[in-house]
Design an enzyme around this catalytic site. Sequence first.
Site, PDB file in Angstrom:
ATOM      1  N   GLU A 180       0.824  -1.205   0.000  1.00  0.00           N
ATOM      2  CA  GLU A 180       0.000   0.000   0.000  1.00  0.00           C
ATOM      3  C   GLU A 180       0.864   1.264   0.000  1.00  0.00           C
ATOM      4  O   GLU A 180       0.502   2.282  -0.599  1.00  0.00           O
ATOM      5  CB  GLU A 180      -0.908   0.025   1.235  1.00  0.00           C
ATOM      6  N   TRP A 181       1.960   1.196   0.718  1.00  0.00           N
ATOM      7  CA  TRP A 181       2.888   2.332   0.820  1.00  0.00           C
ATOM      8  C   TRP A 181       3.440   2.697  -0.560  1.00  0.00           C
ATOM      9  O   TRP A 181       3.428   3.858  -0.966  1.00  0.00           O
ATOM     10  CB  TRP A 181       4.006   1.937   1.781  1.00  0.00           C
ATOM     11  N   GLY A 240      21.273  -3.507 -20.303  1.00  0.00           N
ATOM     12  CA  GLY A 240      20.559  -4.751 -20.578  1.00  0.00           C
ATOM     13  C   GLY A 240      19.080  -4.601 -20.783  1.00  0.00           C
ATOM     14  O   GLY A 240      18.535  -5.027 -21.795  1.00  0.00           O
ATOM     15  N   ARG A 251      10.630   1.192  -4.862  1.00  0.00           N
ATOM     16  CA  ARG A 251      11.028  -0.032  -5.552  1.00  0.00           C
ATOM     17  C   ARG A 251      11.019  -1.195  -4.562  1.00  0.00           C
ATOM     18  O   ARG A 251      11.804  -1.240  -3.612  1.00  0.00           O
ATOM     19  CB  ARG A 251      12.413   0.154  -6.165  1.00  0.00           C
ATOM     20  N   ASP A 272      26.092  -9.976 -14.813  1.00  0.00           N
ATOM     21  CA  ASP A 272      26.001  -8.825 -13.921  1.00  0.00           C
ATOM     22  C   ASP A 272      26.266  -9.201 -12.473  1.00  0.00           C
ATOM     23  O   ASP A 272      25.733 -10.192 -11.968  1.00  0.00           O
ATOM     24  CB  ASP A 272      24.610  -8.192 -14.018  1.00  0.00           C
ATOM     25  N   HIS A 314      17.977   6.190 -12.584  1.00  0.00           N
ATOM     26  CA  HIS A 314      16.965   6.154 -11.538  1.00  0.00           C
ATOM     27  C   HIS A 314      16.284   7.507 -11.352  1.00  0.00           C
ATOM     28  O   HIS A 314      15.469   7.670 -10.455  1.00  0.00           O
ATOM     29  CB  HIS A 314      17.575   5.689 -10.216  1.00  0.00           C
TER      30      HIS A 314
END
EC number: 2.1.1.14
Length: 768
Positions: free
Chosen positions: A17-18, A439, A522, A606, A701
């Site tokens: 929810e956050w 990628g 995220r 990676d 980002h």
Amino acid sequence: MVKSGVLGYPRIGADREWKKALEAYWSGRLGEAELHEALRGIRLAHWRKQRDAGIDLIPVNDFSYYDQVLDHAAMFGIVPKRFGYAAREGESVPLPVYYGMARGTAEATASEMTKWFNTNYHYIVPELGDSVPVLTENRPLAAYREAKETLGIEGKPVIIGPLTFLRLSKGYAPQEADLWLNKLLPLYVQLLRELEREGVRWVQVDEPIAVTGLDEDELRRLRAVYEAFAAAVPKLNILLQTYFESAEHYAVLKELPVQGLGLDFVHGRAANVRAIREHGFPQDKVLGAGIIDGRGIWRAALGEKLALLEELTAYVPQERLIAQTSCSLLHVPVTASRETELAPVLKDALAFADEKLAELVQLTYGLSGRAEAFAPEFAESDRAIQALRGSAERNRLDVLQAAQRIAAEPAARSLPFSERHPLQQRHWHLPILPTTTIGSFPQSPEVRKARQSWRRGEWNQAAYESFIDAEIDRWIALQEEIGLDVLVHGEFERTDMVEFFGEKLAGFAFTGHGWVQSYGSRCVKPPVIYGDVAYIEPMTVRESRYAQSKTAKPVKGMLTGPITILNWSFAREDLTREQIAYQIAYALRQEVEALESAGIGMIQVDEPAVREGLPLKPAEQADYLAWAVKAFRATTCTVADTTQIHTHMCYCEFHDMIPSIEAMDADVISIETSRSHGELIESFEHHTYPLGIGLGVYDIHSPRIPSAAEMTAMIERALRVLDPQLFWINPDCGLKTRGLPETEASLRNMVEATELARAKHAAVVPAG
């Protein structure tokens, strides 16, 4: 009687929810007042849950609108000047400025983001610079009042201690540490005095740097800080809290004028128990015993935990003992009760945040002589743990033997880089300063919807593969049109870079609701390594081979490396992490060989998470780096000399491990520099890096589109210390979370910047 305590609770909510509230606000679908109300509801629900579970010391101010370190920076008015905001005492930093520091704005780059100690949580790095700290608001006091007035909870405010906050910040020289501490200390004192006047009983002051080793200057500062606190707030109980490892300088810590000392008896158990045995525990202090793992998802062996608590009562009477989590529960999912799809042998062995609350209460009952109240729970914990240990999935002889072979072999390419590189240059005919991406490309709503339709069985495999192929077609054409030199297929078939591989390897399981916060909104759902890891069949060959068939330019195969898969998963506890890493490496080696056999001659493995797994104790770091490097090399060492191995790392401090990065022997490494404003480049002024390297020239980002001039400046700065013949140009990280327009515009600017740099440095790499 013994008390129970929690150091922090997951902020995201059982249904994230956050996350949804934050993203609705950022997109304009939720107003600021609505955001405050939505987050308040989540916060109250979390306090209510802990109260109803029977927890005695409930943390407040562990909730955040983004990140707890960013909260402290904003609380102290530490806002970089590029955001055009001057903090004022008593006036909270506006949300647009707060989120601008975290995410960037059209005018200003975001603050650096890096890992919180050795976890996969990312915090926003405070930039002290020339800021003038003030107390903009007393966040811990507001949280305390809210919990007490709304729910009647006598909360325990949580703050990051001055030494830890200073160590985690940037923008000052080492010789300025005392100067900055003297600026921050009055604000801490002001904050604590307001809590004392409010009648707060306990304040948890987190000083995790106390487990990393402190030099004499830092020990002097530590004493000065807590002596100042004792003088300023004599009626306030301070719990000096350490976690993630055993406390360094225990003899010093136990003599500090605080009322409680919190120690980690999960990750630092042996050393912390030994320290108490050798030095005793002060009779005037409370011991916060971190007995339940705040970072792991496995059920506690309650009998063993109770025995340890009983051992501690030889030094600390029950009335001065708090049984608590080893660290904040921020690092684990919310509840295991909803994981109904897992095999019973696995589900029964899990304990997420809510289950850990129950374990704490059960242990306090057991230690208080009321174990019969929870006798069935104690018996069930032992049964579940033993059942998983004895399962067939944990006892595969073929995998165990393969891992032993990996550990014993040298794991080296047939030729050193100095001899491989000319062969690769002749094979690939790349221009100087080749361009590529890391990628992934944007995962549009259409991509996510297609994946969901396939997972639900609404689409068959052929329909789904046809959709993925169409996305690959579109992005291969766009990459060629933009002018990139080495292409990628875009990873549209993948959700998460670890989950994708875990789903295709034996030994992994996946929760339905096991989300944890990685950074900002995220959230990730880490795989669970519960059994022996084994290769089943090719995992990435179909998409890579298809993409390569659509272009004459090289297409990189894309894999996640063994250490990142390990560090970004919840790993089993019955094997060492080194043993698990070798199992994963052996499985991935078979995929590397399958890609090469399919005609893929550039393969990126990676490893963004190598740095975060570095032990906090300096004495243990060399051993970890040795086996981490070996696991990577074991994955990649069997390919032909002309096959070019790439790797990628991001969002950690890499200055002190460049020799280990070099030892990985990847032909090309791409590494983050833009979010840290190019600071890593300074390391190469003192260390010649002899392999191929790409320093990310823009921050993926942030939603802002960097200009060609901005990226040119980054390129030119790097080329002052790195060889143009070995230098690659790429973004910081994968582009999965970005939108199409900003991705295309940023890549076009990147290619423009590259062309300017090529014109200055050379036209073409000499043939031969």
